[in-house]
Design a protein around this motif. Structure first.
Motif, PDB file in Angstrom:
ATOM      1  N   THR A 169       0.834  -1.207   0.000  1.00 36.92           N
ATOM      2  CA  THR A 169       0.000   0.000   0.000  1.00 36.92           C
ATOM      3  C   THR A 169       0.865   1.252   0.000  1.00 36.92           C
ATOM      4  O   THR A 169       0.585   2.213  -0.731  1.00 36.92           O
ATOM      5  N   ARG A 193       1.614   9.216  -5.851  1.00 36.70           N
ATOM      6  CA  ARG A 193       2.094  10.576  -5.582  1.00 36.70           C
ATOM      7  C   ARG A 193       3.014  11.045  -6.716  1.00 36.70           C
ATOM      8  O   ARG A 193       2.887  12.157  -7.219  1.00 36.70           O
ATOM      9  N   MET A 235       0.937   4.066  -2.906  1.00 36.71           N
ATOM     10  CA  MET A 235       0.714   5.479  -2.587  1.00 36.71           C
ATOM     11  C   MET A 235       1.870   6.341  -3.090  1.00 36.71           C
ATOM     12  O   MET A 235       1.657   7.436  -3.612  1.00 36.71           O
TER      13      MET A 235
END
Length: 198
Positions: free
Chosen positions: A58, A66, A62
């Motif tokens: 995860t 980003r 992420m």
């Protein structure tokens, strides 16, 4: 009296034997409890590893999201004016054509109003190109450079003995780029023959 001592000894031996028999009976459940505890610990370790893997995946997703978002925002800032800039290239071309069509010696003895008019067109072209450059649009200057199909469109080959083969000999129409992308390739004539490159 012996019966009393025998009874007492028998009671003592039963008392002594009873605790010895209990640990044997408790050792099977103790092993079973230890096995259950070990299995529970192993299950917790497996679950912990699985959860740690999910958390790491995860976090990686992420971080990738980003980075992608930052790149998309940067691209939107850089390339957001692409369509507008491409439409404005015609205006730049018309200014350049107007200046190229003024004969070289025509301004020497010309009316001051005509001189001012031509200077105004030159100033407008310079100002327009500088405004484009503030938005990341730059004019390609291929004259004398090695032909690059990513930035140039070859229209013809020109026999020019002074240039190395594959060098841009003549620019027919200016090219423009925005950031690292080509808005319009420069239309050029490429040298054929001539000096061999070192």
């Amino acid at each position: 009296m012996n019966d009393g001592k025998d009874l007492q000894n028998e009671t003592l031996s039963q008392t002594v034997e009873t605790p010895a028999a209990e640990p044997v009976a408790d050792s099977a459940p103790a092993r079973s409890d230890a096995e259950r505890d070990a299995a529970a610990v192993q299950a917790l370790i497996t679950e912990n590893a699985s959860l740690k893997d999910k958390v790491l995946r995860t976090l990686a997703e992420m971080e990738n999201l980003r980075r992608r978002t930052e790149k998309e925002v940067a691209d939107a800032k850089t390339y957001g004016v692409t369509s507008f800039a491409r439409d404005m290239l015609t205006f730049a071309d018309n200014l350049a054509r107007a200046l190229h069509n003024v004969p070289a010696g025509a301004l020497e003895g010309a009316d001051p109003a005509l001189k001012s008019f031509v200077e105004g067109i030159e100033l407008t072209e310079r100002d327009f190109l500088s405004r484009l450059s503030r938005h990341g649009v730059r004019k390609l200057e291929p004259q004398g450079q090695k032909f690059d199909p990513n930035f140039h469109e070859a229209l013809f080959e020109a026999l020019d003995e002074s240039l190395a083969p594959g060098t841009v000999a003549q620019v027919i129409e200016d090219g423009f780029a925005i950031g690292e992308r080509v808005l319009r390739p420069a239309k050029v004539g490429v040298a054929k023959g001539g000096v061999k490159p070192n």
